[in-house]
Design a protein around this motif. Structure first.
Motif, PDB file in Angstrom:
ATOM      1  N   ILE A 101       0.839  -1.199   0.000  1.00  0.00           N
ATOM      2  CA  ILE A 101       0.000   0.000   0.000  1.00  0.00           C
ATOM      3  C   ILE A 101       0.875   1.250   0.000  1.00  0.00           C
ATOM      4  O   ILE A 101       0.676   2.169  -0.801  1.00  0.00           O
ATOM      5  CB  ILE A 101      -0.961  -0.007   1.211  1.00  0.00           C
ATOM      6  N   TYR A 104       3.009   1.539  -3.388  1.00  0.00           N
ATOM      7  CA  TYR A 104       2.242   1.908  -4.574  1.00  0.00           C
ATOM      8  C   TYR A 104       1.691   3.321  -4.476  1.00  0.00           C
ATOM      9  O   TYR A 104       1.571   4.007  -5.485  1.00  0.00           O
ATOM     10  CB  TYR A 104       1.122   0.903  -4.829  1.00  0.00           C
ATOM     11  N   PHE A 105       1.356   3.754  -3.271  1.00  0.00           N
ATOM     12  CA  PHE A 105       0.925   5.141  -3.122  1.00  0.00           C
ATOM     13  C   PHE A 105       2.089   6.090  -3.389  1.00  0.00           C
ATOM     14  O   PHE A 105       1.929   7.116  -4.040  1.00  0.00           O
ATOM     15  CB  PHE A 105       0.343   5.387  -1.725  1.00  0.00           C
ATOM     16  N   SER A 128      -3.217   0.760  -4.811  1.00  0.00           N
ATOM     17  CA  SER A 128      -3.041   0.969  -3.378  1.00  0.00           C
ATOM     18  C   SER A 128      -4.382   0.877  -2.655  1.00  0.00           C
ATOM     19  O   SER A 128      -4.479   0.279  -1.576  1.00  0.00           O
ATOM     20  CB  SER A 128      -2.393   2.335  -3.147  1.00  0.00           C
TER      21      SER A 128
END
Length: 152
Positions: A101, A104-105, A128
């Motif tokens: 998370i 990817y953010f 995310s």
């Protein structure tokens, strides 16, 4: 009809986004353009001239291709995480949904600054969110053997 396994959908989204971002990062090295240069910019004889308020970000994209390098590295990390190398397979790094998370953010936030990687950055932010839903539903990733991913 079966039950949707959110982290497997997120894995497919992440692989697609990462391959797209690697390709777009290579193009971003060749054609350097800051995406948000229209904010405060003026139209000149050679096209859009970025405003003075975006000068630091223009330097990071056009003068020094630092953001292109960050997007390329983050995309390669995503590929190494989603298509696990034998070194990463069956480790806590590979099983961590929270790491995905955050990664990817961060890839989405970095990619949104470069013109060529805006689309894949949006896909990474969606990925995310998909992993956040998988985490909230209590899904766990375990790898057994040669890259087979099963849900526990």
């Amino acid at each position: 009809m079966g039950k949707l396994i959110w982290h497997q959908w997120g894995r497919l989204l992440a692989i697609t986004s990462a391959v797209y971002m690697v390709w777009a990062s290579f193009w971003a090295y060749l054609y350097r353009k800051f995406f948000w240069d229209m904010i405060g910019g003026t139209l000149g004889p050679a096209g859009l001239i970025p405003g003075k308020n975006t000068k630091p970000l223009v330097n990071l994209v056009v003068v020094i291709p630092l953001l292109q390098t960050f997007t390329l590295v983050l995309a390669l990390l995503a590929l190494a995480l989603e298509m696990p190398l034998p070194l990463v397979l069956n480790t806590s790094i590979h099983r961590s949904i929270m790491l995905r998370i955050v990664l990817y953010f961060l890839a989405g936030f970095t990619g949104i600054m470069v013109y060529q990687t805006v689309d894949c950055a949006i896909y990474f932010i969606i990925t995310s969110g998909v992993y956040a839903v998988a985490l909230s539903k209590g899904e766990k990733i375990t790898a057994i053997g040669e890259g087979r991913i099963v849900v526990v």
